[in-house]
Design a protein around this motif. Sequence first.
Motif, mmCIF file in Angstrom:
data_model
loop_
_atom_site.group_PDB
_atom_site.id
_atom_site.type_symbol
_atom_site.label_atom_id
_atom_site.label_comp_id
_atom_site.label_asym_id
_atom_site.label_seq_id
_atom_site.Cartn_x
_atom_site.Cartn_y
_atom_site.Cartn_z
ATOM 1 N N PRO A 34 0.799 -1.239 0.000
ATOM 2 C CA PRO A 34 0.000 0.000 0.000
ATOM 3 C C PRO A 34 0.824 1.276 0.000
ATOM 4 O O PRO A 34 0.257 2.362 -0.128
ATOM 5 C CB PRO A 34 -0.812 -0.106 1.310
ATOM 6 C CG PRO A 34 -0.650 -1.510 1.797
ATOM 7 C CD PRO A 34 0.681 -1.955 1.282
ATOM 8 N N ALA A 35 2.135 1.187 0.156
ATOM 9 C CA ALA A 35 2.968 2.374 0.343
ATOM 10 C C ALA A 35 3.181 3.133 -0.962
ATOM 11 O O ALA A 35 3.107 2.570 -2.057
ATOM 12 C CB ALA A 35 4.317 1.970 0.937
ATOM 13 N N VAL A 36 3.504 4.415 -0.829
ATOM 14 C CA VAL A 36 3.852 5.234 -1.991
ATOM 15 C C VAL A 36 5.222 4.791 -2.508
ATOM 16 O O VAL A 36 5.983 4.113 -1.819
ATOM 17 C CB VAL A 36 3.854 6.730 -1.640
ATOM 18 C CG1 VAL A 36 2.474 7.168 -1.167
ATOM 19 C CG2 VAL A 36 4.900 7.040 -0.572
ATOM 20 N N ASP A 37 5.553 5.223 -3.734
ATOM 21 C CA ASP A 37 6.771 4.753 -4.389
ATOM 22 C C ASP A 37 8.027 5.072 -3.580
ATOM 23 O O ASP A 37 8.924 4.238 -3.454
ATOM 24 C CB ASP A 37 6.873 5.373 -5.784
ATOM 25 C CG ASP A 37 8.134 4.923 -6.519
ATOM 26 O OD1 ASP A 37 8.247 3.718 -6.812
ATOM 27 O OD2 ASP A 37 9.014 5.767 -6.767
ATOM 28 N N LYS A 38 8.124 6.277 -3.006
ATOM 29 C CA LYS A 38 9.322 6.661 -2.239
ATOM 30 C C LYS A 38 9.532 5.693 -1.072
ATOM 31 O O LYS A 38 10.645 5.208 -0.851
ATOM 32 C CB LYS A 38 9.170 8.087 -1.735
ATOM 33 C CG LYS A 38 10.328 8.558 -0.841
ATOM 34 C CD LYS A 38 10.105 10.013 -0.409
ATOM 35 C CE LYS A 38 11.230 10.512 0.489
ATOM 36 N NZ LYS A 38 11.227 9.814 1.811
ATOM 37 N N ARG A 39 8.490 5.437 -0.322
ATOM 38 C CA ARG A 39 8.599 4.536 0.819
ATOM 39 C C ARG A 39 8.935 3.121 0.360
ATOM 40 O O ARG A 39 9.752 2.429 0.984
ATOM 41 C CB ARG A 39 7.277 4.548 1.592
ATOM 42 C CG ARG A 39 7.140 3.479 2.659
ATOM 43 C CD ARG A 39 8.191 3.616 3.735
ATOM 44 N NE ARG A 39 8.021 2.612 4.776
ATOM 45 C CZ ARG A 39 8.982 2.076 5.498
ATOM 46 N NH1 ARG A 39 10.228 2.459 5.298
ATOM 47 N NH2 ARG A 39 8.745 1.174 6.404
ATOM 48 N N ARG A 40 8.353 2.692 -0.745
ATOM 49 C CA ARG A 40 8.633 1.347 -1.244
ATOM 50 C C ARG A 40 10.107 1.207 -1.627
ATOM 51 O O ARG A 40 10.737 0.189 -1.326
ATOM 52 C CB ARG A 40 7.738 1.046 -2.447
ATOM 53 C CG ARG A 40 7.970 -0.332 -3.042
ATOM 54 C CD ARG A 40 7.105 -0.575 -4.277
ATOM 55 N NE ARG A 40 7.458 -1.856 -4.873
ATOM 56 C CZ ARG A 40 6.974 -3.021 -4.482
ATOM 57 N NH1 ARG A 40 6.111 -3.087 -3.491
ATOM 58 N NH2 ARG A 40 7.359 -4.145 -5.066
ATOM 59 N N ARG A 41 10.674 2.226 -2.288
ATOM 60 C CA ARG A 41 12.075 2.148 -2.690
ATOM 61 C C ARG A 41 13.001 2.137 -1.484
ATOM 62 O O ARG A 41 13.981 1.387 -1.433
ATOM 63 C CB ARG A 41 12.410 3.309 -3.640
ATOM 64 C CG ARG A 41 11.792 3.144 -5.040
ATOM 65 C CD ARG A 41 12.248 4.205 -6.008
ATOM 66 N NE ARG A 41 11.632 5.497 -5.756
ATOM 67 C CZ ARG A 41 12.231 6.549 -5.223
ATOM 68 N NH1 ARG A 41 13.512 6.467 -4.885
ATOM 69 N NH2 ARG A 41 11.597 7.682 -5.030
#
Length: 232
Positions: A34-41
């Motif tokens: 569910p996380a945004v791209d920045k958090r996922r990276r």
Amino acid sequence: MIEKILPSWVAAEEAFDDPPDATLFPEEEAFIAPAVDKRRREFTTARHCARRALARLGLPPAPILPGERGAPRWPPGVAGAITHCAGYRAAALSLDALTVGIDAEPDEPLPHGILADIALDRERAALARLGGGVHWDRLLFCAKETVYKAWFPLTRRWLDFDEAQITLSPTGTFTARFLVPGPWVLGQELTGFAGRWLASGGLLMTAITLCPTDLSRVRTHAYGRSVGARPD
């Protein structure tokens, strides 16, 4: 870079970008989906670093999921910590440590108003006497984050910003004195931590490690008094 402020018995891995070959275990994928791209990276690369550090310890790759208060759940027998900020991710792991804490921050001033929220009056006065060289307010924050990361695995308790007093030294070291009862470790109460810091490449880094042999030194110096018998 961070290995410069860590002992040789800590396996440290770092990354300055997000490698395309960094992958996640299915359970990590499910957690971060569910996380945004920045958090996922950030999450993915930090775990890529952690698995490289596990390999250096002779351990197989394993999923590293956040546990209580977001602290990484390491394989049995492993102590470690993860950090990430813009342009930097790192993990530091050990089979010999009782606890490990690391943090990295940009060498930039804290946003307006944050210092008043995180610093004791005594700490702010000490910062004013340190002069130039690095952004001491950000380094203080970095050290406090590291203290919490080292504290939590030993206590499973929250430690607020005003519950430990940090003393920064221009020589690349710092101490933390607990202002609340500390954890009992191997039969003695711990009253603080000793750490190291580094400024390099536009980053500030702080590290704390504690192994059983350190406790005899803590017993002797004890941050000003004798002793008795916070996430990825």
